[in-house]
Design an enzyme around this catalytic site. Sequence first.
Site, PDB file in Angstrom:
ATOM      1  N   ASN A   1       0.840  -1.215   0.000  1.00 43.06           N
ATOM      2  CA  ASN A   1       0.000   0.000   0.000  1.00 43.06           C
ATOM      3  C   ASN A   1       0.866   1.253   0.000  1.00 43.06           C
ATOM      4  OD1 ASN A   1      -3.047  -0.412   0.141  1.00 43.06           O
ATOM      5  ND2 ASN A   1      -2.309  -1.975   1.564  1.00 43.06           N
TER       6      ASN A   1
ATOM      7  N   MET B   1       1.090  -2.249  12.453  1.00 42.17           N
ATOM      8  CA  MET B   1       0.559  -3.197  13.438  1.00 42.17           C
ATOM      9  C   MET B   1       0.598  -2.714  14.894  1.00 42.17           C
ATOM     10  SD  MET B   1      -0.477  -5.432  11.425  1.00 42.17           S
ATOM     11  CE  MET B   1      -0.871  -6.904  12.364  1.00 42.17           C
TER      12      MET B   1
ATOM     13  N   HIS C   1      -8.057  -1.012   6.022  1.00 40.09           N
ATOM     14  CA  HIS C   1      -8.365  -2.265   6.708  1.00 40.09           C
ATOM     15  C   HIS C   1      -8.979  -3.246   5.702  1.00 40.09           C
ATOM     16  CE1 HIS C   1      -9.265  -4.799  10.137  1.00 40.09           C
ATOM     17  NE2 HIS C   1     -10.460  -5.002   9.611  1.00 40.09           N
TER      18      HIS C   1
END
Length: 192
Positions: A22, A94, A113
Amino acid sequence: MVLSTGSNKIKTAVFISGRGSNLNSLIKFSKLKNSPITIDMIISNNPKSKGLEYGKIHKIKKKVFDFKNTLSEKKILKELEKNNINLICLAGFMKILSLNFIKNFKGKILNIHPSLLPKYKGLNTHEKAIKNKDKYSGCTVHFVNSRLDSGKIINQKKVKINKFDTPKTLAKKILIQEHKLYPEAITKILSL
Ligand code: GRF
């Protein structure tokens, strides 16, 4: 909108923990002529993140912090301020940011997400969607607030689950959509 572009592009930091696909799609987006953002920093909690290599390739400043306590968060905030960062994109990051950190960047932290939120917050989203025999899953970009994967939704993309899908094949299909969704979410919030 909380962020004003004016004639200047929004200086953005991307926070990662791993692979960084991403991040790569956001870098590509930032290099488009009409992009509203520049990627000025890559921040990771994990010195082994593969994604840090994109910093090297594209000559983007990268920093690793352990995010373990408020002291390290203070250092990060200082660094972001020093670099005039005005938008943070979490991309496979994370760690959970503290309330104080979020307050410092109120309305300026986004996360991607891999589920159709509010369904399946947290981890193992693809396993859950398949186990529940859902017809669709997808991905979501949302603002970050103090509760995990619960901030205001900006946009989503749906992906059909077929009977042969495994968590791995579904993850792959969704990731392709994630790479389109994040740039679209940024364009959307900056044109509000
Ligand atoms: C993506 O599926 C993202 O939605 C989730 O973690 C994964 C990160 O992948 N939060 P990458 O590091 O961007 O390749």
